[in-house]
Design a protein around this motif. Structure first.
Motif, PDB file in Angstrom:
ATOM      1  N   HIS A 290      46.231  46.626 159.408  1.00 18.31           N
ATOM      2  CA  HIS A 290      46.125  45.295 158.807  1.00 18.31           C
ATOM      3  C   HIS A 290      46.098  44.214 159.877  1.00 18.31           C
ATOM      4  O   HIS A 290      46.832  44.288 160.861  1.00 18.31           O
ATOM      5  N   LEU A 291      45.269  43.192 159.643  1.00 16.04           N
ATOM      6  CA  LEU A 291      45.155  42.065 160.582  1.00 16.04           C
ATOM      7  C   LEU A 291      46.089  40.937 160.153  1.00 16.04           C
ATOM      8  O   LEU A 291      46.601  40.937 159.042  1.00 16.04           O
ATOM      9  N   PRO A 292      46.256  39.931 161.019  1.00 16.51           N
ATOM     10  CA  PRO A 292      46.995  38.736 160.596  1.00 16.51           C
ATOM     11  C   PRO A 292      46.267  38.055 159.427  1.00 16.51           C
ATOM     12  O   PRO A 292      45.059  38.216 159.259  1.00 16.51           O
ATOM     13  N   THR A 293      47.013  37.278 158.640  1.00 16.06           N
ATOM     14  CA  THR A 293      46.416  36.569 157.501  1.00 16.06           C
ATOM     15  C   THR A 293      45.617  35.357 157.978  1.00 16.06           C
ATOM     16  O   THR A 293      45.852  34.837 159.074  1.00 16.06           O
ATOM     17  N   ALA A 294      44.682  34.923 157.132  1.00 14.40           N
ATOM     18  CA  ALA A 294      43.858  33.751 157.475  1.00 14.40           C
ATOM     19  C   ALA A 294      43.669  32.886 156.238  1.00 14.40           C
ATOM     20  O   ALA A 294      43.880  33.339 155.112  1.00 14.40           O
TER      21      ALA A 294
ATOM     22  N   GLY B 295      35.878  25.764 157.909  1.00 16.32           N
ATOM     23  CA  GLY B 295      36.880  25.895 158.959  1.00 16.32           C
ATOM     24  C   GLY B 295      37.910  26.909 158.514  1.00 16.32           C
ATOM     25  O   GLY B 295      37.938  27.295 157.337  1.00 16.32           O
ATOM     26  N   ALA B 296      38.724  27.358 159.438  1.00 20.74           N
ATOM     27  CA  ALA B 296      39.722  28.374 159.094  1.00 20.74           C
ATOM     28  C   ALA B 296      40.787  28.415 160.179  1.00 20.74           C
ATOM     29  O   ALA B 296      40.585  27.879 161.276  1.00 20.74           O
ATOM     30  N   TYR B 297      41.915  29.046 159.839  1.00 18.93           N
ATOM     31  CA  TYR B 297      42.965  29.231 160.843  1.00 18.93           C
ATOM     32  C   TYR B 297      43.753  30.496 160.536  1.00 18.93           C
ATOM     33  O   TYR B 297      43.715  31.013 159.413  1.00 18.93           O
ATOM     34  N   ALA B 298      44.446  30.993 161.532  1.00 18.18           N
ATOM     35  CA  ALA B 298      45.244  32.211 161.386  1.00 18.18           C
ATOM     36  C   ALA B 298      46.317  32.242 162.470  1.00 18.18           C
ATOM     37  O   ALA B 298      46.074  31.730 163.557  1.00 18.18           O
ATOM     38  N   PRO B 299      47.478  32.834 162.209  1.00 15.31           N
ATOM     39  CA  PRO B 299      47.909  33.324 160.896  1.00 15.31           C
ATOM     40  C   PRO B 299      48.362  32.175 159.997  1.00 15.31           C
ATOM     41  O   PRO B 299      48.531  31.047 160.469  1.00 15.31           O
ATOM     42  N   VAL B 300      48.565  32.483 158.722  1.00 15.92           N
ATOM     43  CA  VAL B 300      48.932  31.467 157.729  1.00 15.92           C
ATOM     44  C   VAL B 300      50.455  31.325 157.701  1.00 15.92           C
ATOM     45  O   VAL B 300      51.152  32.294 157.403  1.00 15.92           O
ATOM     46  N   PRO B 301      50.998  30.131 158.037  1.00 20.92           N
ATOM     47  CA  PRO B 301      52.453  29.986 158.189  1.00 20.92           C
ATOM     48  C   PRO B 301      53.268  30.314 156.944  1.00 20.92           C
ATOM     49  O   PRO B 301      54.379  30.821 157.065  1.00 20.92           O
TER      50      PRO B 301
ATOM     51  N   GLU C  95      36.294  33.334 158.761  1.00 25.77           N
ATOM     52  CA  GLU C  95      37.610  33.835 159.177  1.00 25.77           C
ATOM     53  C   GLU C  95      37.523  34.725 160.427  1.00 25.77           C
ATOM     54  O   GLU C  95      38.437  34.741 161.256  1.00 25.77           O
ATOM     55  N   THR C  96      36.446  35.493 160.535  1.00 28.42           N
ATOM     56  CA  THR C  96      36.307  36.405 161.676  1.00 28.42           C
ATOM     57  C   THR C  96      36.335  35.651 163.010  1.00 28.42           C
ATOM     58  O   THR C  96      36.913  36.134 163.992  1.00 28.42           O
ATOM     59  N   GLN C  97      35.706  34.472 162.998  1.00 28.88           N
ATOM     60  CA  GLN C  97      35.607  33.691 164.233  1.00 28.88           C
ATOM     61  C   GLN C  97      37.002  33.295 164.745  1.00 28.88           C
ATOM     62  O   GLN C  97      37.193  33.146 165.952  1.00 28.88           O
ATOM     63  N   ILE C  98      37.960  33.106 163.824  1.00 27.23           N
ATOM     64  CA  ILE C  98      39.305  32.718 164.288  1.00 27.23           C
ATOM     65  C   ILE C  98      40.246  33.927 164.384  1.00 27.23           C
ATOM     66  O   ILE C  98      41.282  33.850 165.043  1.00 27.23           O
ATOM     67  N   LEU C  99      39.878  35.029 163.750  1.00 32.29           N
ATOM     68  CA  LEU C  99      40.739  36.220 163.851  1.00 32.29           C
ATOM     69  C   LEU C  99      40.500  36.981 165.155  1.00 32.29           C
ATOM     70  O   LEU C  99      41.449  37.524 165.739  1.00 32.29           O
TER      71      LEU C  99
END
Ligand code: AMP
Ligand code: GLY
Length: 428
Positions: free
Chosen positions: A206-210, A229-235, A292-296
């Motif tokens: 499993h990867l970090p959440t986004a 836009g997107a960010y990871a992980p989700v606080p 999401e891939t771009q930020i993961l």
């Protein structure tokens, strides 16, 4: 190793670039790719994502070690079954397993039959029956088009009139094709997040959440887009919540797919809503998310290609995570997107000004006289990591704000509440 990535957008640029970082990888090819990838040494293959026969012949002739599928279309066309039948290694679900994304009805049935939390739903194929149902239902209701060519049609109807209009669109006017049916769902409320799992032959990582931002303009206004836009992980996703998603949703779903005779392989993208009753499934996708891939990818170690190789080889696989801080990216879009948009703008001022701590991940770009130009709706994504999301956002916005490209726009609030209300809890 020689690796082929299928697709040509930002998601595929991020994947191909990550695979290039591995010591074990000699060359990454991308079909069709885009001209922005050349500076990373990725080689472009002039084949479209739906040219399954040609892609297979090319992979065989080039002696590719394995292929990674970016977008959904080739999965729906059965590319994985075709490659495997020819003895070519490929990371992705079979056509039957890809119904988790291509058929909302299939996804809903497997969820409900296995007691996996999701919104209550009904499926209708004719207008009068659907109309009778919604006349007795309480609002809001979610109306989704489903069927072989349905594409993305989701309406959150606040009242009977707008629900009837959405039903008529799908079942009477056949806006999403003559085979369309409709899924009517209970409307869930709560923050959304995305959960990505790599699955193959009994192994699951499993990867970090986004979290992505789908609306075109600030404060979630304007039309829906592919993602701005997107960010990871989700606080807000604590370790306990992360484990709850694995235990109550992902693991049972993978077991159910196996029991149904469609063992899952590839990336499982679970779209979730954190409701008052706990996490519930909104949808599945059978591939990585874009953007999401771009930020993961920056959160993963340089050996990501080895992880995929180990999974495909049936060897014990591990996922390395970087300790370099959270990741955030903002999409630069062409004026007009997601409707018809401006093209041809020279991107050189932004490309030349980009500092080393920021990555430009290209999507809708072309090339003219050695310069990258805007050719698509979503042009590129500027991605940075920071000690926290606030610093990552500051880095990205400093670049975009100081080097404006005419006839483009971007959202100014990516990261939104995660930045204004940071929490201490970390997830793995
Ligand atoms: P989907 O195409 O199923 O991913 O839906 C697109 C978006 O519609 C989701 O990201 C949610 O924001 C929203 N949505 C879908 N289903 C529901 C639901 N049952 N309740 C509330 N919002 C929903
Ligand atoms: N970012 C949403 C998707 O890839 O479907």
């Amino acid at each position: 190793m020689k690796v082929l990535v299928i697709g040509g957008g930002g998601r595929e640029h991020a994947l191909a670039r990550k695979f290039m970082q591995s010591d074990q990888v000699d060359q990454v090819y991308c079909a069709p790719g885009n001209p922005g990838m050349a500076s990373d040494g990725i080689k472009l293959v002039p084949l479209a994502v739906d040219q399954v026969d040609e892609l297979l012949a090319w992979a065989q002739a080039t002696e590719i070690d394995w292929t990674f599928v970016g977008p959904e279309l080739p999965l729906f066309l059965g590319i994985v079954d075709r490659f495997r039948a020819a003895g070519q290694k490929i990371f992705g679900p079979s056509q039957a397993a890809a119904r988790l994304e291509s058929s909302k009805k299939f996804a809903k049935e497997i969820l409900v039959e296995n007691g996996i939390p999701t919104a209550h739903y009904q499926v209708f194929t004719d207008f009068p029956t659907a109309q009778a149902y919604i006349q007795a239902a309480s609002f809001p209701l979610v109306i989704k088009a489903d069927g072989p060519a349905a594409g993305k049609g989701v309406v959150i109807a606040q009242d009977l009139a707008s629900a009837e209009a959405a039903l008529a669109d799908i079942l009477e006017d056949k806006r999403y094709g003559s085979q369309s049916q409709v899924v009517v769902e209970e409307c869930l409320t709560g923050p959304e997040f995305s959960f990505f799992s790599l699955v193959h032959d009994g192994q699951v990582l499993h990867l970090p959440t986004a979290q992505d931002h789908k609306r075109a303009y600030d404060q979630d206004r304007g039309p829906n887009t592919g993602g701005m836009g997107a960010y990871a992980p989700v606080p807000f996703v604590s370790e306990a919540l992360y484990q709850e998603v694995v235990r109550t949703i992902v693991d049972p779903l993978l077991q159910a797919m196996e029991a149904a005779g469609h063992p899952y392989s590839g990336v499982l993208y679970t779209g979730l809503m954190l409701t008052a009753e706990g996490p519930k499934v909104i949808e599945f996708n059978t591939r990585f998310g874009d953007p999401e891939t771009q930020i993961l990818m920056p959160l993963l170690g340089d050996d990501f290609a080895e992880t995929i190789d180990q999974l495909l080889e049936g060897q014990p696989a591990q996922l390395t995570l970087n300790e370099t801080g959270p990741s955030l990216g903002v999409v630069l879009a062409a004026e007009g997107y997601p409707t018809p948009y401006a093209k041809g703008m020279d991107l050189t001022p932004l490309v030349q000004a980009c500092p080393s701590e920021i990555s430009l991940i290209y999507a809708g770009v072309g090339e003219k006289s050695g310069h990258l130009t805007a050719q698509g709706g979503r042009i590129l994504m500027a991605v940075a990591q920071g000690r926290d999301l606030t610093q990552a956002a500051e880095r990205v916005y400093a670049l975009l704000d100081q080097h404006p490209i005419p006839q483009t726009f971007y959202r100014h609030d990516i990261g939104g509440q995660a930045i204004t209300q940071p929490k201490e809890e970390k997830i793995s």
